[in-house]
Scaffold this motif. Structure first.
Motif, PDB file in Angstrom:
ATOM      1  N   PRO A  11     -22.612  35.239 -15.800  1.00  8.61           N
ATOM      2  CA  PRO A  11     -22.170  34.614 -14.545  1.00  8.61           C
ATOM      3  C   PRO A  11     -21.829  35.685 -13.515  1.00  8.61           C
ATOM      4  O   PRO A  11     -21.352  36.771 -13.854  1.00  8.61           O
ATOM      5  CB  PRO A  11     -20.926  33.820 -14.955  1.00  8.61           C
ATOM      6  CG  PRO A  11     -20.465  34.454 -16.217  1.00  8.61           C
ATOM      7  CD  PRO A  11     -21.684  35.027 -16.893  1.00  8.61           C
ATOM      8  N   LEU A  12     -22.111  35.375 -12.272  1.00  9.82           N
ATOM      9  CA  LEU A  12     -21.797  36.304 -11.199  1.00  9.82           C
ATOM     10  C   LEU A  12     -20.287  36.316 -10.973  1.00  9.82           C
ATOM     11  O   LEU A  12     -19.645  35.266 -11.019  1.00  9.82           O
ATOM     12  CB  LEU A  12     -22.501  35.886  -9.902  1.00  9.82           C
ATOM     13  CG  LEU A  12     -24.022  35.931  -9.943  1.00  9.82           C
ATOM     14  CD1 LEU A  12     -24.600  35.370  -8.653  1.00  9.82           C
ATOM     15  CD2 LEU A  12     -24.510  37.345 -10.166  1.00  9.82           C
ATOM     16  N   PRO A  13     -19.734  37.484 -10.730  1.00 11.48           N
ATOM     17  CA  PRO A  13     -18.293  37.538 -10.472  1.00 11.48           C
ATOM     18  C   PRO A  13     -17.983  36.844  -9.150  1.00 11.48           C
ATOM     19  O   PRO A  13     -18.756  36.920  -8.190  1.00 11.48           O
ATOM     20  CB  PRO A  13     -17.983  39.029 -10.390  1.00 11.48           C
ATOM     21  CG  PRO A  13     -19.285  39.675 -10.064  1.00 11.48           C
ATOM     22  CD  PRO A  13     -20.354  38.793 -10.652  1.00 11.48           C
ATOM     23  N   LYS A  14     -16.877  36.157  -9.117  1.00  8.43           N
ATOM     24  CA  LYS A  14     -16.479  35.486  -7.886  1.00  8.43           C
ATOM     25  C   LYS A  14     -15.902  36.530  -6.940  1.00  8.43           C
ATOM     26  O   LYS A  14     -14.988  37.260  -7.288  1.00  8.43           O
ATOM     27  CB  LYS A  14     -15.455  34.393  -8.168  1.00  8.43           C
ATOM     28  CG  LYS A  14     -16.047  33.241  -8.927  1.00  8.43           C
ATOM     29  CD  LYS A  14     -15.086  32.097  -9.026  1.00  8.43           C
ATOM     30  CE  LYS A  14     -15.748  30.956  -9.782  1.00  8.43           C
ATOM     31  NZ  LYS A  14     -14.971  29.759  -9.761  1.00  8.43           N
ATOM     32  N   GLN A  15     -16.497  36.589  -5.763  1.00  7.09           N
ATOM     33  CA  GLN A  15     -16.020  37.521  -4.756  1.00  7.09           C
ATOM     34  C   GLN A  15     -15.528  36.721  -3.565  1.00  7.09           C
ATOM     35  O   GLN A  15     -16.074  35.673  -3.243  1.00  7.09           O
ATOM     36  CB  GLN A  15     -17.143  38.451  -4.316  1.00  7.09           C
ATOM     37  CG  GLN A  15     -17.671  39.321  -5.434  1.00  7.09           C
ATOM     38  CD  GLN A  15     -18.844  40.169  -4.980  1.00  7.09           C
ATOM     39  OE1 GLN A  15     -19.347  40.018  -3.887  1.00  7.09           O
ATOM     40  NE2 GLN A  15     -19.276  41.059  -5.847  1.00  7.09           N
ATOM     41  N   ALA A  16     -14.534  37.230  -2.953  1.00 10.45           N
ATOM     42  CA  ALA A  16     -14.022  36.568  -1.756  1.00 10.45           C
ATOM     43  C   ALA A  16     -15.050  36.719  -0.643  1.00 10.45           C
ATOM     44  O   ALA A  16     -15.511  37.813  -0.361  1.00 10.45           O
ATOM     45  CB  ALA A  16     -12.702  37.182  -1.335  1.00 10.45           C
ATOM     46  N   ILE A  17     -15.439  35.611  -0.069  1.00 12.30           N
ATOM     47  CA  ILE A  17     -16.379  35.643   1.040  1.00 12.30           C
ATOM     48  C   ILE A  17     -15.566  35.806   2.320  1.00 12.30           C
ATOM     49  O   ILE A  17     -14.694  34.991   2.611  1.00 12.30           O
ATOM     50  CB  ILE A  17     -17.216  34.346   1.087  1.00 12.30           C
ATOM     51  CG1 ILE A  17     -18.019  34.219  -0.195  1.00 12.30           C
ATOM     52  CG2 ILE A  17     -18.106  34.326   2.311  1.00 12.30           C
ATOM     53  CD1 ILE A  17     -18.724  32.898  -0.342  1.00 12.30           C
TER      54      ILE A  17
END
Length: 78
Positions: A11-17
């Protein structure tokens, strides 16, 4: 199921947009002043005109990077 778990991509790491700042002010500025710049490219950030030019290339240095770039609206006034 075990093979699928191994073969599935991680899974892709959650990054703050980053969020654009000052869009309401920018829209207001454009509604009030864009007609003064017909035929030109304009760059507006947080309700302030950064620059106007006949060419888009001339505005690129004004846009910046990161959150500044995200918060900058660049458009040609028709």
């Amino acid at each position: 199921q075990a093979a699928a778990a191994v073969l599935d991509p991680p899974p892709l790491p959650k990054q703050a947009i980053p969020r654009a700042r000052g869009l309401a002010e920018t829209r207001k500025w454009i509604a009030e002043h864009a007609s003064e710049y017909r035929g030109q490219w304009i760059a507006v950030r947080e309700g302030k005109l950064l620059g106007a030019s006949k060419s888009l290339a001339a505005l690129k240095p004004l846009i910046g990077e990161g959150i500044d770039a995200i918060s900058t609206l660049v458009t040609k006034v028709l």
